[in-house]
Design an enzyme around this catalytic site. Structure first.
Site, short mmCIF file in Angstrom:
data_model
loop_
_atom_site.label_atom_id
_atom_site.label_comp_id
_atom_site.label_asym_id
_atom_site.label_seq_id
_atom_site.Cartn_x
_atom_site.Cartn_y
_atom_site.Cartn_z
N ASP A 70 7.61 6.20 6.39
CA ASP A 70 7.72 5.47 7.65
C ASP A 70 8.82 4.42 7.63
O ASP A 70 9.34 4.05 6.56
CB ASP A 70 6.38 4.82 8.03
CG ASP A 70 5.88 3.82 7.00
OD1 ASP A 70 6.04 4.08 5.78
OD2 ASP A 70 5.34 2.78 7.41
N GLU A 124 3.49 2.49 5.27
CA GLU A 124 3.70 1.42 4.30
C GLU A 124 4.11 0.12 4.99
O GLU A 124 3.86 -0.96 4.47
CB GLU A 124 4.79 1.83 3.29
CG GLU A 124 4.91 0.91 2.06
CD GLU A 124 5.87 -0.26 2.26
OE1 GLU A 124 5.84 -1.18 1.42
OE2 GLU A 124 6.63 -0.27 3.26
#
Lengths: 350, 350
Positions: A70, A124
């Site tokens: 991400d 994350e």
């Protein structure tokens, strides 16, 4: 479809151009899974938008190579573009270049000198409870079994030891509602955050030495919201602060510090994540340092090395991106650094 | 169904219990229209959620009695409840008590001594461009033709002359995004609003005399927002301010004042509404003052008397609610004041 025969720089561009802001990683996770399933020497597992692939060669040692899929929200910085040696775009540095290197290793190393577990995970960049590595550690801890882990977060090609912890707190100031035409009957909660901001502006961040590496803390507002309607004196205003603390403090000590800074105000803590001490004297970490070379330094950003640290797996940060560019609109990565990172990892495992 | 045979206090409770936060007035407007259409002496028109009802008796003078149907957002203060002489609930004071009195006049006065136009309108508590009276003045100006207007906004049973103007402005502070773990590479826009709040906290409001009445200004933050993500140094923070200015200033002069207060900052204006000078020396206004009695005072809140003022119709504020309670969680109205207001208006028109 990701093309793992491309060089790692071109592969990074392919990955960057698949938008994957936290919570929206599915398309990229599908592409990663599809590419890894074409490699017969790997066993591939999936949990949500986290993909785990493993060799099973019966080697004496197993290492884990991890990267998150991400990115932070876009800032008008997609699609990617190349200028000279630099690849620009959201997530180039943090950390799709690292993901590309790990995918290249997966494709190029059917028989590495250590068994390897590759982990590509989601969420994350957001609250710890959404973190894909966290979820897999809870639901499938056997997938993460390893003797040593390399997290390919941006470190500019330098090994970075440990990481700082992070916590978020809400500082709430309350007032009393009134019609804004007769404001003296109310108490304005937005006006009331002035001293909160004054303390943030006056704050002197610590730069402590921990296990021989220098850390650098920070305490910042990352959000503020208040207001009821355009003609109402607001009765509540909330400042969200983020404290990045060195690994000589536990999360509890860090919370105490924030309470002290905002003494007299209403403070509530939301999520937090522990830091990790450098730990480079651990034999497995020392072997990696010897193979890759260079002088290790302190990791300032929180990374999942702390999560490996909690699982008892020694871990370091090592990736081609520049950590100073992470989360910036003008984020980029050096194509040379990506190629160097790939070469160093191949030398270690080949 | 509203029951116009109830006394005005009980009718107020009925109206309060039909929730009508700005934009959500339809159910209440339907009920008002339905009740008025049962009265054969009235011609009823409707535009959106505004209802207009008129007698047509060929009297020499026509007066307009107006009230808005909407309220500010709820604050856990519905349904209404009675304690002794007080009716509590959202909109009791501002201004459903006034609406109830106007509906009672409509029902009780088939042949008033002046022709009467009753106006019940939507969206007074929000941006000027959504205001129902504004819309009707533009689309059906003939519905509003009158020699004098009484706006039944809360005045505690005292005639209040003129009104203060209002404007909203956005003060934007810009910074530079960075990862919050390395905050020194960014510029925190939320921290940057501290001096904006300092100026608001230090602000000394004017109390000017205009046409013999004392006004009381105010400059307040009514909204603040900033933040990108929990781990990003924010690059923008906006403070929304509301300036309530006395009727000796034009909106342009009021804007100049706000620009001066926030000199050095980026200031953008959204909506504004002019104030209205007291104008109680106008013959039609003076006749109403003589009939009702008492000592007129300055109206501090902005009201649609300014809109009538722009249409060339002399207008005053006069209603049973307490203006100091408007927009407060504990808003209430005195049942005695409602009954007194009904009696005074009946005496004037009966």
């Amino acid at each position: 479809m990701l093309d793992l025969t491309l060089d790692a720089g071109a592969l990074t561009a392919q990955i960057v151009d698949i938008e994957s802001v936290s919570g929206n990683e599915k398309v990229l996770a599908d592409a990663v899974e599809e590419a890894l399933r074409t490699l017969p020497h790997l066993t591939v597992d999936r949990s949500g938008d986290t993909v785990v692939a493993r060799t099973s060669l019966g080697r004496a040692e197993r290492v884990l190579i991890a990267g998150h899929l991400d990115t932070v929200p876009l800032a008008g910085n997609l699609p990617s573009r190349v200028e000279g040696d630099l690849l620009y775009g959201c997530g180039t540095s943090d950390m799709k270049a690292g993901v590309a290197v790990a995918l290249r290793l997966a494709a190029l190393l059917p028989a590495p000198n250590r068994d390897v577990t590759y982990v590509f995970y989601d969420c994350e960049e957001v609250e710890a409870e959404r973190n894909g590595l966290n979820r897999v550690g809870r639901d499938h801890p056997e997938w993460l079994a390893a003797d040593f882990a390399v997290l390919m977060e941006p470190t500019d090609g330098v090994i970075e030891g440990g990481c700082q912890g992070t916590l978020r707190a809400e500082i709430t100031v309350r007032g009393k509602r009134a019609h804004s035409a007769r404001s003296w009957f109310g108490v304005n909660a937005i006006h009331g955050i002035e001293p909160v901001l004054a303390r943030l502006n006056a704050y002197q961040a610590r730069l402590p030495m921990v296990d021989g590496l220098e850390y650098h803390e920070g305490l910042n507002a990352v959000g503020v919201h208040g207001g009821v309607a355009g003609n109402v004196i607001p009765d509540e205003c909330v400042v969200v602060v983020n404290y990045r603390f060195a690994p000589d403090l536990s999360p509890e000590q860090a919370q105490d510090h924030v309470r002290e800074v905002f003494d007299g105000f209403e403070v509530a803590f939301s999520d937090h994540a522990s830091g990790a001490r450098p730990g480079l004297t651990d034999p497995a970490a020392a072997a990696f340092v010897a193979a890759v070379g260079g002088t290790p330094r302190a990791k300032l950003g929180w990374t999942d090395v702390a999560r490996f640290s909690e699982l008892g797996i020694p871990a370091v940060n090592y990736g081609p991106g520049d950590p100073n560019l992470a989360h910036q609109q003008g984020e980029y990565v050096s194509l040379t650094k990506i190629a160097e990172g790939e070469r160093a990892m191949l030398a270690w495992l080949g």
